[in-house]
Design an enzyme around this catalytic site. Structure first.
Site, PDB file in Angstrom:
ATOM      1  N   TYR A 104       8.877   5.557   2.224  1.00  0.00           N
ATOM      2  CA  TYR A 104       9.877   5.454   3.285  1.00  0.00           C
ATOM      3  C   TYR A 104       9.218   5.660   4.644  1.00  0.00           C
ATOM      4  O   TYR A 104       8.289   6.455   4.775  1.00  0.00           O
ATOM      5  CB  TYR A 104      10.940   6.545   3.130  1.00  0.00           C
ATOM      6  CG  TYR A 104      11.926   6.328   2.002  1.00  0.00           C
ATOM      7  CD1 TYR A 104      13.066   5.570   2.182  1.00  0.00           C
ATOM      8  CD2 TYR A 104      11.722   6.930   0.762  1.00  0.00           C
ATOM      9  CE1 TYR A 104      13.994   5.411   1.159  1.00  0.00           C
ATOM     10  CE2 TYR A 104      12.642   6.774  -0.270  1.00  0.00           C
ATOM     11  CZ  TYR A 104      13.776   6.006  -0.060  1.00  0.00           C
ATOM     12  OH  TYR A 104      14.687   5.852  -1.072  1.00  0.00           O
ATOM     13  N   TYR A 143       9.085   5.360  -6.740  1.00  0.00           N
ATOM     14  CA  TYR A 143       8.241   6.412  -6.155  1.00  0.00           C
ATOM     15  C   TYR A 143       8.454   7.731  -6.884  1.00  0.00           C
ATOM     16  O   TYR A 143       9.513   7.968  -7.473  1.00  0.00           O
ATOM     17  CB  TYR A 143       8.516   6.566  -4.648  1.00  0.00           C
ATOM     18  CG  TYR A 143       9.945   6.896  -4.287  1.00  0.00           C
ATOM     19  CD1 TYR A 143      10.418   8.214  -4.303  1.00  0.00           C
ATOM     20  CD2 TYR A 143      10.835   5.892  -3.920  1.00  0.00           C
ATOM     21  CE1 TYR A 143      11.728   8.503  -3.965  1.00  0.00           C
ATOM     22  CE2 TYR A 143      12.153   6.177  -3.586  1.00  0.00           C
ATOM     23  CZ  TYR A 143      12.585   7.483  -3.613  1.00  0.00           C
ATOM     24  OH  TYR A 143      13.878   7.772  -3.282  1.00  0.00           O
ATOM     25  N   ARG A 153      11.688   7.921  -9.226  1.00  0.00           N
ATOM     26  CA  ARG A 153      12.955   7.248  -8.942  1.00  0.00           C
ATOM     27  C   ARG A 153      12.831   5.755  -9.250  1.00  0.00           C
ATOM     28  O   ARG A 153      11.869   5.118  -8.820  1.00  0.00           O
ATOM     29  CB  ARG A 153      13.358   7.367  -7.465  1.00  0.00           C
ATOM     30  CG  ARG A 153      13.732   8.717  -6.909  1.00  0.00           C
ATOM     31  CD  ARG A 153      15.037   9.345  -7.368  1.00  0.00           C
ATOM     32  NE  ARG A 153      16.137   8.541  -7.853  1.00  0.00           N
ATOM     33  CZ  ARG A 153      17.106   8.001  -7.117  1.00  0.00           C
ATOM     34  NH1 ARG A 153      17.139   8.177  -5.819  1.00  0.00           N
ATOM     35  NH2 ARG A 153      18.078   7.311  -7.664  1.00  0.00           N
ATOM     36  N   HIS A 156      15.413   1.350  -5.656  1.00  0.00           N
ATOM     37  CA  HIS A 156      16.817   1.330  -5.222  1.00  0.00           C
ATOM     38  C   HIS A 156      16.922   1.081  -3.728  1.00  0.00           C
ATOM     39  O   HIS A 156      15.996   1.354  -2.974  1.00  0.00           O
ATOM     40  CB  HIS A 156      17.523   2.654  -5.571  1.00  0.00           C
ATOM     41  CG  HIS A 156      16.900   3.849  -4.937  1.00  0.00           C
ATOM     42  ND1 HIS A 156      15.805   4.499  -5.466  1.00  0.00           N
ATOM     43  CD2 HIS A 156      17.193   4.518  -3.790  1.00  0.00           C
ATOM     44  CE1 HIS A 156      15.461   5.503  -4.695  1.00  0.00           C
ATOM     45  NE2 HIS A 156      16.281   5.540  -3.660  1.00  0.00           N
ATOM     46  N   HIS A 158      19.591   2.084  -0.615  1.00  0.00           N
ATOM     47  CA  HIS A 158      20.738   2.927  -0.237  1.00  0.00           C
ATOM     48  C   HIS A 158      21.747   2.085   0.539  1.00  0.00           C
ATOM     49  O   HIS A 158      21.353   1.282   1.405  1.00  0.00           O
ATOM     50  CB  HIS A 158      20.282   4.081   0.658  1.00  0.00           C
ATOM     51  CG  HIS A 158      19.349   5.041  -0.017  1.00  0.00           C
ATOM     52  ND1 HIS A 158      19.776   6.185  -0.628  1.00  0.00           N
ATOM     53  CD2 HIS A 158      18.012   5.025  -0.176  1.00  0.00           C
ATOM     54  CE1 HIS A 158      18.741   6.844  -1.131  1.00  0.00           C
ATOM     55  NE2 HIS A 158      17.650   6.160  -0.872  1.00  0.00           N
TER      56      HIS A 158
END
Lengths: 234, 151
Positions: A104, A143, A153, A156, A158
């Protein structure tokens, strides 16, 4: 809690606050029962969003910089619907995601994977007359996180949606079909009902797959009155 | 149709959601500020706090991203006596699989909701006046936990 009745069966849609497999919920989940508010107190409409603040390019995460991001280009198309199936028009949808390497653009993310100078990971759009929306982006990477040993995870994106009423406000995540990590993800699996979890998985779609350019995924979003809508038969 | 379930906002949302936070100081109305803390009274430095209020019959909305100290800061763009009580507050954070919703009263008006609460819990919904507006802390969990709402 949000329960829906289908075919005479009650479904709990939303995950419980206190979900022990999701470690950080222990310090943050409330311990007292929620207090049921008089409906006139919470049935407040959101203000109409200023359309001029969302530009067409905000929905194109592949062209926010002089060069294109690295990764598998995808087109995410969907419709925003009320629980009665009617389209929700002119609604703001915000998305944010990791880059193709699973990193991120955030100061606290210390995953040792590269940042992509050509990818912000943030987008927004207003739904059209049929409730439709579309984003062009790249497929986010999986990640690691610290929830449990060797925790990863699943990929995905958000999503944040306001809805018409305060009671509809929804923050959720879109997952990808056939991801082997889904089975092991305590956040995804905190939604206990299989049929409700399936709402979180986009489906691969040939119709929006663009030859020679981008894979298409469909992700329809159905708004409830989260935190406890009335029982609805459908 | 079965609705889409809620999922956590996670820890890494600021680059996607900060655009709606006013960048320049606004000088109308008043400020609501406070801290969001967890069960151990540790600050929740990665919470998202949103407010929805009605002033003069018009709904208005504000968003704040907590600082690492857990502090949030919302500008309510109306005067205190124009704002209908309560202001609706949503808190999203890593560790919260759904948002938490609470109601912030600028004064204790003794309405149906407040009167249904025991006196100590009732106090968690009453904001305290400050020189610039009001203070309203959100205690997510534990003995002095804020009253959270469902419907």
């Amino acid at each position: 809690m949000n329960r829906y009745q289908i075919g005479g069966v009650n479904y709990q849609i939303d995950p419980a606050y206190d979900t022990p497999e999701y470690r950080s919920s222990a310090q943050r989940a409330p311990t007292q029962p929620l207090v049921v508010a008089p409906s006139r107190l919470v049935e407040v409409s959101f203000p109409v969003f200023e359309e001029s603040k969302v530009l067409p390019r905000d929905a194109d995460l592949c062209h926010q910089f002089p060069q294109e991001p690295i990764g598998e280009r995808i087109r995410v198309t969907g419709r925003l619907l009320g629980s009665d199936g009617r389209p929700l028009v002119g609604q703001l949808i915000e998305i944010w995601q990791a880059n193709a390497a699973g990193r991120y653009r955030h100061a606290v993310d210390d995953h040792p994977a590269p940042l992509d100078p050509n990818f912000s990971g943030a987008g927004r759009v207003l739904t059209g007359p049929d409730g439709g929306f579309q984003f062009l982006t790249i497929k986010p990477g999986a990640y690691p996180w610290r929830n449990h040993p060797n925790a990863w995870r699943p990929a995905h994106i958000h999503f944040s949606i306001f809805g018409r009423l305060f009671t509809e406000r929804l923050v959720t995540q879109m997952f990808f079909p056939n991801d082997p990590l889904l089975e092991y993800d305590p956040i995804f699996n905190a939604v206990r009902e299989r049929r409700a979890r399936e709402r979180l998985i986009a489906r691969f779609d040939w119709d929006t797959t663009e030859e020679g350019y981008a894979l298409g995924y469909r992700f329809d979003i159905v708004m409830g009155g989260h935190l406890g809508s009335p029982l609805v038969a459908s | 149709m079965l609705p889409t379930p809620s999922q956590t906002v996670g820890p890494f949302f600021s680059f996607g959601l900060a655009w709606m936070v006013p960048q320049e100081p606004v000088d109308t109305g008043f400020v609501v500020e406070g801290v969001v803390v967890d069960k151990n009274a540790d600050p929740v430095g990665d919470a998202l706090v949103e407010a929805l209020w009605v002033a003069n019959g018009q709904a208005a909305f504000a968003r704040s991203l907590c600082e690492p100290t857990g502090r949030y800061h919302l500008r309510i763009t109306a005067s205190g006596n124009e704002v209908a009580s309560p202001i609706l507050v949503s808190v999203f954070a890593r560790g919260l699989l759904q948002r938490l919703v609470t109601a912030m009263y600028l004064t204790d008006i003794g309405d149906e909701l407040l009167c249904s609460l025991d006196p100590l819990r009732r106090q968690t919904l009453i904001a305290k006046p400050t020189p610039t507006g009001y203070a309203f802390d959100v205690i997510l969990s534990g003995e002095s936990e804020t009253v959270f709402l469902a419907w």
